[in-house]
Design a protein around this motif. Sequence first.
Motif, PDB file in Angstrom:
ATOM      1  N   VAL A 102       0.852  -1.199   0.000  1.00 16.25           N
ATOM      2  CA  VAL A 102       0.000   0.000   0.000  1.00 16.25           C
ATOM      3  C   VAL A 102       0.880   1.239   0.000  1.00 16.25           C
ATOM      4  CG1 VAL A 102      -1.763   1.302   1.267  1.00 16.25           C
ATOM      5  CG2 VAL A 102      -1.790  -1.197   1.341  1.00 16.25           C
ATOM      6  N   TYR A 104       0.372   5.191   0.875  1.00 14.92           N
ATOM      7  CA  TYR A 104      -0.599   6.109   1.495  1.00 14.92           C
ATOM      8  C   TYR A 104       0.113   7.455   1.690  1.00 14.92           C
ATOM      9  CZ  TYR A 104      -3.831   7.661   5.287  1.00 14.92           C
ATOM     10  OH  TYR A 104      -4.705   8.357   6.099  1.00 14.92           O
ATOM     11  N   ARG A 133      -3.515   4.388  -2.555  1.00 11.79           N
ATOM     12  CA  ARG A 133      -4.791   4.915  -2.032  1.00 11.79           C
ATOM     13  C   ARG A 133      -4.794   6.436  -1.871  1.00 11.79           C
ATOM     14  NH1 ARG A 133      -5.861   4.554   4.263  1.00 11.79           N
ATOM     15  NH2 ARG A 133      -7.067   6.277   3.503  1.00 11.79           N
ATOM     16  N   ASP A 155     -10.161   6.064   5.993  1.00 10.18           N
ATOM     17  CA  ASP A 155     -10.381   4.673   5.574  1.00 10.18           C
ATOM     18  C   ASP A 155      -9.118   3.875   5.889  1.00 10.18           C
ATOM     19  OD1 ASP A 155     -12.776   5.457   4.523  1.00 10.18           O
ATOM     20  OD2 ASP A 155     -12.110   5.434   2.423  1.00 10.18           O
ATOM     21  N   HIS A 156      -9.229   2.561   5.753  1.00 13.02           N
ATOM     22  CA  HIS A 156      -8.033   1.728   5.883  1.00 13.02           C
ATOM     23  C   HIS A 156      -8.062   0.644   4.817  1.00 13.02           C
ATOM     24  CE1 HIS A 156      -4.432   0.579   7.972  1.00 13.02           C
ATOM     25  NE2 HIS A 156      -4.814  -0.685   7.890  1.00 13.02           N
ATOM     26  N   VAL A 157      -6.937   0.452   4.202  1.00 11.36           N
ATOM     27  CA  VAL A 157      -6.818  -0.613   3.196  1.00 11.36           C
ATOM     28  C   VAL A 157      -6.085  -1.787   3.840  1.00 11.36           C
ATOM     29  CG1 VAL A 157      -5.777  -1.254   0.990  1.00 11.36           C
ATOM     30  CG2 VAL A 157      -6.814   1.005   1.274  1.00 11.36           C
TER      31      VAL A 157
END
Length: 189
Positions: A102, A104, A133, A155-157
């Motif tokens: 990810v 971020y 993201r 949000d969280h991935v």
Amino acid sequence: MSVSVVLTADDILRALRRMAHELVEGHHDLDRLILLGVRTRGVPLAERLAAHVAAVEKPVATGALDTTLYRDDYASAGPRPVGRTDLPGSIDGRTVVLVDDVLYTGRTVRAALDALTDLGRPSAVRLAVLVDRGHRELPIRPDIVGKNLPSAPDDHVVVRLEEIDGRDEVELLRAEPTPHADDATEAGS
Ligand SMILES: O=P(O)(O)OC[C@H]1O[C@H](OP(=O)(O)OP(=O)(O)O)[C@H](O)[C@@H]1O
Ligand SMILES: O=c1cc[nH]c(=O)[nH]1
């Protein structure tokens, strides 16, 4: 909170295949390349990417990079376990592709760049991520992306990988469900 699957195991497979093709197209001297997975989940992703590259072209070197000691929140976040950094050899003059699950804020990648500086002097450093993201806090941009995923800051991935989590899946955890269009109309009427 709402949870939605944004990438299935098949989606992840397809994304990694495409990323491997982009790597091959963008790097003609694959012997100079090192795919360096950022711990934790960047490591199996780098190995998978290498397997896809080998299937279409030739084997490429891989390694693992731990960024814990280079994080800008190392002092404030309290003690964390430090993982191993494993290099396939000198990184001097090589093209290092950092691989992570990810992207971020970009702070992990910044730490990775700092760690690399202590390890040698690559001729170039690139960045490949499975999910971007958004919400960068630093001027960092990926070169190869599996999926661009619009998200809200809170949000969280969650990336799950077979090698670590027993299955392949990417979920988006939304702190607040997006109001349904009808609800918004009702609320406004
Ligand atoms: O761009 P950033 O804001 O730095 O966020 C991205 C990082 O966050 C996650 O790692 P995490 O710190 O959760 O560690 P883990 O991979 O060991 O779970 C993810 O694996 C990335 O490395
Ligand atoms: O959503 C996020 C943000 C940082 N790291 C993750 O793994 N997911």
